[in-house]
Structure formats: structure tokens, C-alpha cells
Design an enzyme around this catalytic site. Structure first.
Site, short mmCIF file in Angstrom:
data_model
loop_
_atom_site.label_atom_id
_atom_site.label_comp_id
_atom_site.label_asym_id
_atom_site.label_seq_id
_atom_site.Cartn_x
_atom_site.Cartn_y
_atom_site.Cartn_z
CD GLU A 1 -58.46 -23.50 -71.42
OE1 GLU A 1 -59.59 -23.84 -71.04
OE2 GLU A 1 -57.64 -24.30 -71.92
NE ARG B 1 -71.86 -22.51 -70.23
CZ ARG B 1 -70.64 -22.27 -70.74
NH1 ARG B 1 -70.50 -21.78 -71.95
NH2 ARG B 1 -69.56 -22.57 -70.06
CE LYS C 1 -63.13 -20.18 -74.60
NZ LYS C 1 -61.98 -20.24 -73.70
#
Ligand code: ATP
Ligand code: MG
Length: 575
Positions: free
Chosen positions: A49, A274, A284
Site C-alpha cells: 500500500e 511477518r 508503518k
């Protein structure tokens, strides 16, 4: 730096780098190839994204997706998941493209945007409405949350759930035309408000957002939600294995529901754990705060775990790829040790970095019996790991700099370096002996006066006498003055994400994460060092040239020290 924390993954075998590890996704693909599930194709995608810069966690996903495509002779797309116009920017798109390339991966002509599919996604939403599988809901966001229920309580149907297909089609079209304000209506899938999986309790598919999109401009004022856009984008691109992180496991039934209900090509979603790293934040949201609140100097600050930060710090794509290979791919979350990443960086830089001498905390040394105005040059090996790298000349003269740390006026027992009356070797040059110490008014040693032994030229005594230390040095007259930046962990605790003390992660920022040394001296071969060069300052660490370098003054970042705590720990554990 290396942690003894039982949750930290220290189990990888340090002696076995880059041997491509096998993992459960390989098994799944092998099985699919055997059964011909996707006609023998392997087609993955990396779907960032564009709402921030990529970080080392993304590198894991990039290496995995592009790596699988390489291994099986398949393809990997780069697709921007640009469904939220409010947070997305061109700056992020540009940086992401640049970073994936820099890591060494190529999507050929397959650079896509979810926004390319807005028309198709809209048509499919209409198809769902017509099939009685989606409806326009007028509940507010808060009401929707209330109606959703909890893990222990079923949800309640919205009073708008049983609108007719005609009314839904009309309202959805008017949503698209911009007749309604933001937040006033949404399109929801009609699945099951009592499902034990909250994601299936009539998830929102579209929301109204009167916002300019970086690619579609003001064409749209309704935007698809991630869960709706993602699977259908995968389907359009003919993705075979849609690999995502574990938190999407509970979303997989919705991914499958959309594709099955629409009756379109159906990729397989696969989840993996992850990457988490100790001493590091990878969210983020947190990284953006570090930049915006100026805890660091931008996204490419060498203390950032962003790809651009690691690049500026001097990490190489090869090192990052090796690290991603080494940590492997698993189904359960763990925290990798930052020492393992640094180990990979050292392994790679050891092979490629040119050795040089640089003094970062200079102490003046005068060789009293070396004639004034005289100088000579010694041959120095550029890289003992790669003799084809050749040699260079290093000038020597009467006034030198050595490291302050290499001298002690009153040395403790195990200090073997220079001290009054002691003889040491200057690398490539001569033995020198400390005869006298000069101090300033405050009593600080500001100069050391030594004699040299001309018969030890090249660094060995003909009479066979030994010295216990070899120091690096530079000739004051020939040296280049440089700025050196040393970095320490940005956080001073292993898990800065731990909020159990009620503190924000910024409370754990290490106040000493950056140390700037404005007056260092490096050998003259570094005069024209260019950004992108990798060096080992002997005994001090690996360094790279920072883009802040000017014609007047080079600036070097220390990438890593030479001391490999992680490799040592592996050795000790092995027994
Ligand atoms: P956010 O949490 O803000 O959604 P994200 O980190 O998921 O951010 P994306 O741009 O959606 O960011 O990520 C792109 C891809 O990278 C996704 O497939 C995601 O699963 C993967 N990814 C993100 N962070 C990690 C990580 N720490 N380890 C491995 N893969 C990751
Ligand atoms: Mg995401």
C-alpha cells in the site's frame, strides 16, 4: 546486542548462508505443480500500500514472492494496493519502485495498481447486489460496530439488510454519483451476522470518500475496501499463490467467499509469519511518527529499518536477501535478532569492502627521529579476501594520527597498545616506541612523541622481537579530514513495542543512537570516495560514503562494527 530472550530466534545456522531454505510454501507449490492445480503456473505478487516507505519486513515479503517466482520459473507482479486515497502519495510509490529494484527484483512489464481495476470491481459489486449478496447500509460506523457483536456474542442484522435489489442498485449508483456525504452509507456483503468469524459478519465492501485519488483523480467518490479489492485484483492478474502475513488468516474465508460468489478465477491465499526484529519497530504507523515527529532525519535516516535507511547505512541488497533467506518462512510469529541481520551485512561486506585506514578519534603522534619534510609510501592490501583487488600506496611521514583509544598513559594489565615506554607496530610501516607525552593545561594528553626503528620497515623486526599490538594510523600531512557518523540501536530496549508499562514506543528511543565525529582523518585514497562505496576502516568497522559528502569534506556512515556478537553466540551454542 544479541539477545538471550527466549522469544528471539537464534536458531539459524550461521555457517550455512544463502543455501536456499525449503519451507511450507515450497511444499504447497510442489503439491500444486504435481496436481496441476494452476496448470503448472506459479504467479505471485508483492502488493504494497503506497502509504509509507518499505522496510526490512517488506523485504522478507519481496524476497519470498519474487524468490518463489524465480525458483519455479514463474512471474511476480508489483501491485500497488492504492484503495485509500487519503493516505497515499506519489512519493511513496516512487520510493517503493526504487527500493524493490534496488533489492534486485524485476517485475518486467507487470507494474499494476488496484485502481486500474476500479471499473471491474464496481461491476462485480453490482453483480453481488443483483445476486442478493450485497446491500447498501445506512447505519453509521459506530452503529455498524455495535451491531457486529463480539467474539462471544453474535451480531444483529442491520434494519437495511433486506432492501430490495432495485433499491440497492439505485442507492449504490447514487453513492457512486456523489449524491451522499462521506460516511453516510456503505455497501456491505450479505453473508452471516452470526458467523463465528467476525470478518464474515457482513463486511463493508465500499465506502464513500470524496477524496482525490493520485491516479483516478475525482472520477470516484466510493472506494473499495482492502478485503474486497485484494482477492479480485489477484484474480484479474491470474495470481496463483497470494501470499500474505498471518493476520490475514481470518480474512481468508472472506477472500474465498468473494471469489466463489462472483464465480471468477480463484487464487490460493497462503499466510506466513511477518518479520519482527528486536530493537526495531516495523509498523508503518510508528515509522511515520518517527519521521514526522523528527526523532530521525527522514525516511532514509541510517537508523531507520526502512530499505532506504538501510541503503544509506551501507547495507547491501545481497546482505538483505541473505538475511531473508536465513530467517526462513514459518507459520508462527517470532522475533528475529538484529544481530543476525548485522551478521549478514558483515559477511557480505567482508567480501567486497576495500580496506582502508581511518582514524576517527585522532591523537597526534610525532616521530621525533623521522626527518622533517620526508615521506615514503607503503603498499597496503586492498582486500585480503579478494587479492585481485590489488594494493594501494599509503603515505607515511613524521606527524601521524592514531586512535585516542589506542593510547593509555597508565595502562591496566591487559592493555597491550601504546603507552609510555611501550613499542607497537604501525600497520604496514614501522615499530614505534612511546618516549614522551604532551598534555594541555587541563592535563589531557594531546600529543605522543615516539621514535621509530628504521630496521622494522614493512612492519617486522629483523632481530625477531615481537610487539603485542598493531595500530592503524594516517599521515597528518596527507590525510583527508572527514566527518564520521556512528550509529547505535534507535531503541534502547529489545522490545520497544511493549506497551505494558503504559508508555509509548517513543519513550524508548536511545538518546545516543547517533554520534557525529566532525574531525576524523582518513587516508588520501579516500579523497574521491563516491557515494555508494563500501569500505572497511581497519579495526573500526565497515563504512559507506554518505550522500551528504561534499568536495571539501567526505562524510562516512558506520554500517556495522567488526565485532560479531551473533556469530560468537552461534559458535558457543554449537558447543
Ligand atoms: P499496514 O500494517 O499499514 O497495512 P503493512 O506493513 O501491511 O502495513 P503493506 O504495504 O500492506 O504494509 O505491505 C505490503 C506487503 O508486505 C503485504 O503483503 C504485507 O503482508 C507484507 N509485509 C508487511 N510487513 C511485513 C513484515 N514485517 N514481514 C513480512 N511481510 C510484511
Ligand atoms: Mg497491509
Amino acid at each position: 546486542m544479541t539477545s538471550q530472550d527466549p522469544h528471539v530466534n537464534n536458531t539459524s545456522d550461521a555457517t550455512e548462508e544463502s543455501a536456499s531454505r525449503t519451507h511450507f510454501i515450497h511444499e504447497i507449490i510442489a503439491e500444486d505443480l504435481k496436481t496441476g492445480k494452476f496448470g503448472g503456473r506459479v504467479h505471485t505478487r508483492f502488493p504494497p500500500e503506497p502509504n509509507g516507505y518499505l522496510h526490512i519486513g517488506h523485504a522478507k515479503s519481496i524476497c519470498l514472492n519474487f524468490g518463489l517466482a524465480q525458483t519455479y520459473g514463474g512471474k511476480c507482479n508489483l501491485r500497488f494496493d492504492d484503495t485509500n486515497p487519503v493516505k497515499e502519495e506519489q512519493e511513496y510509490i516512487d520510493s517503493i519502485i526504487n527500493d524493490v529494484k534496488w533489492l534486485g527484483f524485476d517485475w518486467a512489464d507487470r507494474l499494476f495498481y488496484a485502481s486500474d481495476y476500479f471499473d471491474q470491481l464496481y461491476a462485480w459489486a453490482v453483480q453481488l447486489i443483483k445476486a442478493g449478496k450485497a446491500y447498501v447500509d445506512d447505519l453509521t460506523a459506530d452503529q455498524i460496530r455495535e451491531y457486529r457483536g463480539t467474539l462471544t456474542e453474535p451480531g444483529k442484522d442491520s434494519p437495511y439488510r433486506n432492501r430490495s435489489v432495485e433499491e440497492n442498485l439505485d442507492l449504490f449508483e447514487r453513492m457512486k454519483k456523489g449524491e451522499f456525504p462521506d460516511g453516510s452509507r456503505v455497501l456491505r456483503a450479505k453473508i452471516d451476522m452470526t458467523s463465528p468469524n467476525l470478518n464474515l459478519r457482513d463486511p463493508v465492501l465500499y465506502r464513500i470518500l470524496h477524496a482525490e485519488h493520485h491516479r483516478t483523480g475525482d472520477k470516484w467518490c466510493i472506494y473499495p475496501m482492502y478485503d474486497y479489492a485484494h482477492g479480485q485484483s489477484d484474480s484479474i492478474e491470474g495470481i496463483t499463490h497470494s501470499i500474505c502475513t498471518l493476520e490475514f488468516e481470518d480474512h481468508r474465508p472472506l477472500y474465498d467467499w468473494c471469489l466463489d460468489t462472483l464465480g471468477v478465477y480463484h487464487p490460493q491465499q497462503i499466510e506466513f509469519a511477518r518479520l519482527n526484529l528486536n530493537y526495531t519497530v516495523l509498523s508503518k504507523r510508528k515509522l511515520i511518527r518517527l519521521v514526522q515527529e523528527k526523532h530521525v532525519n527522514g525516511w532514509d535516516d541510517p537508523r531507520m529499518p526502512s530499505i532506504s535507511g538501510l541503503r544509506r547505512r551501507g547495507y547491501t541488497p545481497e546482505a538483505i536477501r541473505n538475511f531473508c533467506d536465513m530467517i526462513g518462512v514459518a507459520k508462527n510469529n517470532s522475533i528475529a535478532d538484529i544481530g543476525m541481520l548485522e551478521y549478514c551485512v558483515r559477511q557480505d561486506l567482508n567480501k567486497r569492502a576495500q580496506r582502508v585506514m581511518g582514524v576517527i578519534k585522532p591523537l597526534k603522534v610525532v616521530i621525533t627521529n623521522y626527518p622533517e619534510g620526508q615521506s615514503e609510501a607503503f603498499d597496503a592490501v586492498n582486500n585480503p579476501e579478494d587479492l585481485t583487488a590489488g594494493t594501494r600506496k599509503v603515505p607515511f611521514s613524521r606527524v601521524l594520527y592514531i586512535e585516542q583509544d589506542d593510547f593509555m598513559e597508565n595502562p591496566p594489565n591487559k592493555f597491550y597498545r601504546l603507552s609510555p615506554g611501550r613499542e607497537v607496530r604501525l600497520r604496514y610501516a614501522y615499530f614505534i616506541k612511546c618516549e614522551e607525552v604532551v598534555k594541555d593545561a587541563a592535563g589531557n594528553v594531546i600529543e605522543v612523541r615516539c621514535t621509530y626503528d628504521p630496521t622494522t620497515r614493512g612492519g617486522d623486526a629483523q632481530d625477531g622481537r615481537k610487539v603485542k599490538a598493531t595500530l592503524h594510523w594516517v599521515s597528518a600531512e596527507h590525510a583527508v579530514e572527514a566527518e564520521v557518523r556512528l550509529y547505535n540501536q534507535l531503541f534502547d530496549r529489545a522490545n520497544p513495542n511493549d506497551e505494558s508499562e503504559g508508555k509509548d514506543f517513543t519513550a524508548y528511543i536511545n538518546p545516543n543512537s547517533l554520534e557525529v565525529l566532525p574531525r576524523c582523518f582518513v587516508e588520501p585514497s579516500l579523497k574521491d570516495a563516491k557515494s555508494g562505496g563500501y569500505y572497511q576502516f581497519e579495526r573500526i568497522g565497515y563504512f559507506c560514503v554518505d550522500p551528504d559528502t561534499t568536495a571539501e569534506k567526505p562524510v562516512f556512515n558506520r554500517t556495522v562494527t567488526l565485532k560479531d556478537e551473533w556469530a560468537k553466540l552461534q559458535k558457543n551454542q554449537a558447543g
